[in-house]
Motif scaffolding. Structure first.
Motif, mmCIF file in Angstrom:
data_model
loop_
_atom_site.group_PDB
_atom_site.id
_atom_site.type_symbol
_atom_site.label_atom_id
_atom_site.label_comp_id
_atom_site.label_asym_id
_atom_site.label_seq_id
_atom_site.Cartn_x
_atom_site.Cartn_y
_atom_site.Cartn_z
ATOM 1 N N GLY A 31 8.672 3.522 58.830
ATOM 2 C CA GLY A 31 9.214 3.922 57.515
ATOM 3 C C GLY A 31 8.276 4.792 56.715
ATOM 4 O O GLY A 31 8.603 5.231 55.635
ATOM 5 N N ALA A 32 7.074 5.055 57.217
ATOM 6 C CA ALA A 32 6.145 5.822 56.395
ATOM 7 C C ALA A 32 6.511 7.291 56.343
ATOM 8 O O ALA A 32 6.217 7.986 55.394
ATOM 9 C CB ALA A 32 4.719 5.654 56.932
ATOM 10 N N GLY A 35 5.134 12.688 56.541
ATOM 11 C CA GLY A 35 4.158 13.336 55.682
ATOM 12 C C GLY A 35 2.736 12.832 55.857
ATOM 13 O O GLY A 35 1.798 13.454 55.408
ATOM 14 N N ARG A 36 2.574 11.686 56.482
ATOM 15 C CA ARG A 36 1.232 11.099 56.542
ATOM 16 C C ARG A 36 0.393 11.776 57.610
ATOM 17 O O ARG A 36 0.856 12.024 58.694
ATOM 18 C CB ARG A 36 1.329 9.606 56.904
ATOM 19 C CG ARG A 36 2.112 8.810 55.933
ATOM 20 C CD ARG A 36 1.221 8.297 54.856
ATOM 21 N NE ARG A 36 1.955 7.482 53.938
ATOM 22 C CZ ARG A 36 2.130 6.179 54.073
ATOM 23 N NH1 ARG A 36 1.612 5.558 55.109
ATOM 24 N NH2 ARG A 36 2.825 5.477 53.206
ATOM 25 N N ARG A 75 -1.335 13.566 52.533
ATOM 26 C CA ARG A 75 -1.569 12.219 52.060
ATOM 27 C C ARG A 75 -2.797 11.722 52.824
ATOM 28 O O ARG A 75 -2.732 11.561 54.025
ATOM 29 C CB ARG A 75 -0.378 11.341 52.388
ATOM 30 C CG ARG A 75 -0.533 9.939 51.966
ATOM 31 C CD ARG A 75 -0.040 9.772 50.563
ATOM 32 N NE ARG A 75 0.287 8.394 50.337
ATOM 33 C CZ ARG A 75 1.257 7.952 49.569
ATOM 34 N NH1 ARG A 75 1.991 8.801 48.919
ATOM 35 N NH2 ARG A 75 1.492 6.689 49.437
ATOM 36 N N GLY A 123 -5.455 2.605 45.066
ATOM 37 C CA GLY A 123 -4.231 3.208 44.542
ATOM 38 C C GLY A 123 -3.993 4.548 45.202
ATOM 39 O O GLY A 123 -4.710 4.952 46.125
ATOM 40 N N VAL A 124 -2.995 5.254 44.728
ATOM 41 C CA VAL A 124 -2.691 6.594 45.227
ATOM 42 C C VAL A 124 -2.993 7.568 44.100
ATOM 43 O O VAL A 124 -2.422 7.473 43.009
ATOM 44 C CB VAL A 124 -1.215 6.701 45.658
ATOM 45 C CG1 VAL A 124 -0.877 8.115 46.067
ATOM 46 C CG2 VAL A 124 -0.938 5.734 46.784
ATOM 47 N N GLN A 138 -2.819 13.794 48.110
ATOM 48 C CA GLN A 138 -2.789 12.476 47.492
ATOM 49 C C GLN A 138 -3.792 11.609 48.238
ATOM 50 O O GLN A 138 -3.708 11.486 49.456
ATOM 51 C CB GLN A 138 -1.399 11.857 47.623
ATOM 52 C CG GLN A 138 -0.360 12.509 46.753
ATOM 53 C CD GLN A 138 0.996 11.869 46.963
ATOM 54 O OE1 GLN A 138 1.400 11.605 48.075
ATOM 55 N NE2 GLN A 138 1.687 11.603 45.871
ATOM 56 N N ALA B 11 -0.728 6.132 41.263
ATOM 57 C CA ALA B 11 0.534 5.580 41.758
ATOM 58 C C ALA B 11 0.218 4.356 42.604
ATOM 59 O O ALA B 11 -0.911 4.177 43.059
ATOM 60 C CB ALA B 11 1.274 6.624 42.586
ATOM 61 N N ASP B 12 1.203 3.523 42.830
ATOM 62 C CA ASP B 12 0.970 2.292 43.582
ATOM 63 C C ASP B 12 0.791 2.568 45.059
ATOM 64 O O ASP B 12 1.373 3.492 45.614
ATOM 65 C CB ASP B 12 2.150 1.328 43.410
ATOM 66 C CG ASP B 12 2.164 0.715 42.022
ATOM 67 O OD1 ASP B 12 3.263 0.572 41.461
ATOM 68 O OD2 ASP B 12 1.085 0.396 41.504
ATOM 69 N N LEU B 13 0.011 1.715 45.706
ATOM 70 C CA LEU B 13 -0.101 1.759 47.155
ATOM 71 C C LEU B 13 1.195 1.267 47.766
ATOM 72 O O LEU B 13 1.932 0.518 47.131
ATOM 73 C CB LEU B 13 -1.239 0.833 47.613
ATOM 74 C CG LEU B 13 -2.658 1.298 47.331
ATOM 75 C CD1 LEU B 13 -3.619 0.167 47.616
ATOM 76 C CD2 LEU B 13 -2.987 2.508 48.163
ATOM 77 N N PRO B 14 1.478 1.648 49.016
ATOM 78 C CA PRO B 14 2.648 1.068 49.680
ATOM 79 C C PRO B 14 2.472 -0.440 49.785
ATOM 80 O O PRO B 14 1.381 -0.933 50.023
ATOM 81 C CB PRO B 14 2.631 1.704 51.069
ATOM 82 C CG PRO B 14 1.728 2.875 50.966
ATOM 83 C CD PRO B 14 0.781 2.615 49.869
ATOM 84 N N ARG B 266 8.089 9.962 44.997
ATOM 85 C CA ARG B 266 6.672 9.644 45.130
ATOM 86 C C ARG B 266 6.269 9.355 46.568
ATOM 87 O O ARG B 266 5.095 9.259 46.861
ATOM 88 C CB ARG B 266 6.340 8.373 44.329
ATOM 89 C CG ARG B 266 6.052 8.634 42.909
ATOM 90 C CD ARG B 266 5.510 7.378 42.310
ATOM 91 N NE ARG B 266 6.397 6.844 41.323
ATOM 92 C CZ ARG B 266 6.215 5.671 40.739
ATOM 93 N NH1 ARG B 266 5.197 4.937 41.066
ATOM 94 N NH2 ARG B 266 7.054 5.262 39.818
ATOM 95 N N GLY B 268 5.393 9.701 50.495
ATOM 96 C CA GLY B 268 4.683 10.727 51.255
ATOM 97 C C GLY B 268 5.659 11.666 51.940
ATOM 98 O O GLY B 268 5.447 12.883 51.985
ATOM 99 N N PHE B 433 7.730 0.265 49.791
ATOM 100 C CA PHE B 433 7.008 0.187 51.055
ATOM 101 C C PHE B 433 6.565 1.563 51.506
ATOM 102 O O PHE B 433 5.492 1.755 52.066
ATOM 103 C CB PHE B 433 7.894 -0.475 52.115
ATOM 104 C CG PHE B 433 7.334 -0.422 53.495
ATOM 105 C CD1 PHE B 433 7.920 0.358 54.467
ATOM 106 C CD2 PHE B 433 6.205 -1.140 53.827
ATOM 107 C CE1 PHE B 433 7.404 0.405 55.743
ATOM 108 C CE2 PHE B 433 5.669 -1.091 55.093
ATOM 109 C CZ PHE B 433 6.275 -0.321 56.063
ATOM 110 N N ALA B 434 7.417 2.555 51.260
ATOM 111 C CA ALA B 434 7.122 3.904 51.730
ATOM 112 C C ALA B 434 6.394 4.729 50.671
ATOM 113 O O ALA B 434 6.275 5.921 50.817
ATOM 114 C CB ALA B 434 8.425 4.617 52.109
ATOM 115 N N ALA B 435 5.931 4.119 49.633
ATOM 116 C CA ALA B 435 5.357 4.838 48.481
ATOM 117 C C ALA B 435 4.241 5.793 48.892
ATOM 118 O O ALA B 435 3.400 5.429 49.690
ATOM 119 C CB ALA B 435 4.844 3.859 47.459
#
Lengths: 142, 435
Positions: A31-32, A35-36, A75, A123-124, A138, B11-14, B266, B268, B433-435
């Protein structure tokens, strides 16, 4: 409770208990999305108590040209506590801002601009060009 | 500041995958449990329920003087926000206005309303402005010059929230202090003007912030009973008391859709694959709203199919209130850490509002303390809020179904609606989850 209704309730509860009990973790990449950048999984699950002062750290190369981010917005996963060195190359004068860490870096064309800081806030965080508003990367600190 | 919601340093981590899987799984299981423990008679009494507060307290809360006082306070605060936005520091990082507007006000409205009830109805400064102007113009503040048709319902509020969401999430200069100040002025002018025309009932139906606060306020233990008395009551009764009206579906869809778009933008994946630009973002925001609307309408499909409907039979609007807990869960999941962490910036910037080097509160020069809350706590709150919202929504939907229909028909209407809710909740888990 009616027998059929009882079965309706118990079956999914049983399934959930089995799944929970097994405790297998699904693949972290699920689900990621595309983009990673491929990540080195963090070896230590807990925060290191002392930030290592070793010169080894993580170098992140970013760039912008022609009004666009070179290679697209990345990212970048960064283990918590590691020293991060940002190296930014650009074709116009601009200012890089790392949100959260509140670091600023001036970039002039033709020279690599560099800044090093410890990634001690989880955090991001966005790495953004102040004037053009481009999002370079990011940083995912965890 | 290019964060989707306009302001913020982080922003929050996943959310970790086990926690996300647990959350999604719980949403599904809970739906089965609700279906299985089918209670046949409605449990919640709705608007007539509640234990009245002690008389002394009630007199204080009901009297107009504290209301006027509170509205004066928020009016002054709003005025200061506009002034600081217009003449304060140019840079978003140094100007209090965008931070106070988006975080203290917009995000802060959520916990305030969830705990205390429809607070903005009491605090809304535009009501005070309207009351004064109406008297000055010799208009009746309650009725204005024209009557708002009943068929209009909550549509103006849906449009108002959609307009704010566009400004907050899409407009390129959304974090600029001047633009925020102009938006506030524009919003005040539009809604005060509309209230002068249609009477102060406009605020209950057309002011997006007030409607948002009122809907969230139904989840608070405080409520106003049908006979007008202020009571302590079970939030499920307050939810049940929300009357279906045209446009209510529109409001909840816009609320969920805008938060969903914020979360989606937000991720990725989105940042890497979707081209930036205001036009693209506007289309995407519109699509997010449409998607949520489609999910909800599919969920209430059984209420619109020809077989089940008779004259005056309930339509999709009859279940719109059940989406309110889901909207609350979404809001908490996406904005909790923003409030706790970046909300500190408001206190820091308030010490030097005009950039003169002052230190009014003693906090100038401080930085945000990111250690006040850990990422595990944030993740737990996010998943917990989504699951809690789902539970409340499913229970509330079930109760409304057995109130409106005989048990057999009620069960039939529940399947698609619970499926829609599961989609929304699992979708919410997916977004964090995917944040």
């Amino acid at each position: 409770m009616h027998l059929a209704a009882r079965r309706l309730v118990l079956f999914p509860l049983l399934v959930a208990a089995l799944v929970g009990g097994c405790g297998t973790e699904p693949a972290p990449g699920a689900g990621a999305g595309a983009g990673r950048t491929s990540a080195t999984p963090a070896a230590t699950p807990t925060t290191p108590t002392a930030v290592p002062s070793a010169p080894a750290g993580r170098t992140v190369r970013l760039g912008y040209a022609g009004g666009e981010v070179t290679g697209g917005t990345q990212r970048v996963p960064v283990p918590l506590g590691e020293r991060v060195t940002l190296v930014v190359t650009g074709d116009v004068v601009d200012e890089v801002h790392v949100h959260g860490y509140d670091s600023y870096l001036d970039v002039t064309p033709g020279a690599d601009a560099m800044i090093t800081f410890p990634a001690d806030i989880p955090g991001v965080f966005e790495v953004e060009m102040h004037d053009s508003g481009l999002l370079l990367a990011q940083l995912e600190v965890s | 500041m290019v964060l989707a919601h306009g302001i913020g340093t982080r922003a929050d981590l996943p959310v970790p995958s086990t926690l996300a899987a647990l959350g999604a799984g719980l949403a599904v299981v809970i739906s089965f449990v609700v279906l299985g423990t089918l209670w046949r008679r409605p449990r919640f009494t709705g608007g007539s329920a509640g234990r009245p507060l002690p008389t002394g307290l009630r007199r204080v809360f009901d009297s107009p003087v504290p209301r006027i006082g509170l509205r004066l306070v928020t009016l002054v605060a709003a005025g200061l926000l506009v002034v600081i936005g217009l003449v304060g520091p140019d840079s978003t990082a140094l100007n209090l206005a965008p931070w106070a507007f988006y975080i203290t006000f917009w995000v802060g409205l959520v916990p305030a309303s969830l705990l205390l009830g429809p607070v903005w109805r009491v605090l809304n400064p535009l009501r005070l402005v309207h009351a004064v102007l109406a008297r000055a113009l010799r208009l009746d503040p309650a009725t204005g010059r024209a009557t708002l048709p009943e068929a209009v319902g909550y549509w103006p509020a849906a449009a108002s929230i959609a307009g704010f969401a566009w400004f907050e999430l899409v407009y390129p200069a959304r974090a600029e202090p001047t633009d925020v100040a102009v938006f506030v002025i524009g919003y005040a002018v539009v809604h005060t003007g509309a209230a002068l025309v249609f009477g102060n009932r406009w605020f209950e139906r057309g002011d997006g912030f007030e409607v948002y606060s009122s809907l969230l306020g139904a989840l608070a233990p405080l409520g106003r009973r049908d006979d007008g008395r202020l009571v302590l009551r079970n939030p499920f009764d307050s939810l049940e008391a929300i009357r279906p009206a045209p446009g209510l579906v529109g409001v909840v869809v816009v609320l969920v859709g805008s938060t969903a778009y914020d979360g989606l933008a937000r991720t990725g994946w989105w940042q890497a694959n979707v081209p930036t630009g205001a036009v693209n973002a506007t289309l995407a925001l519109g699509c997010a709203g449409l998607l949520i609307g489609v999910i909800y309408l599919l969920g209430t499909w059984s209420l619109v199919t020809p077989g089940g409907r008779g004259e005056g039979a309930p339509g999709p609007g009859a279940f719109a209130h059940t989406i309110v807990p889901i909207a609350a869960g979404y809001a908490i999941a996406h904005y909790f850490s923003l409030l706790v962490l970046d909300g500190q910036q408001v206190v820091i910037l308030a010490s030097d509002p005009l950039g003169t080097g002052a230190d009014l509160l003693g906090t100038a020069g401080r930085v945000i303390d990111y250690t006040v809350i850990g990422t595990t706590t944030i993740a737990l709150v996010q998943i917990g809020a989504i699951v809690a919202g789902h539970v409340v929504a499913a229970v509330s939907a079930h109760d409304r179904a057995v109130r409106l229909f005989p048990p057999g028909v009620a069960l039939r209407t529940q399947y698609p609606l619970l499926a829609a809710m599961v989609t929304l909740s699992v979708g919410a888990v997916g977004l964090v989850f995917a944040a």
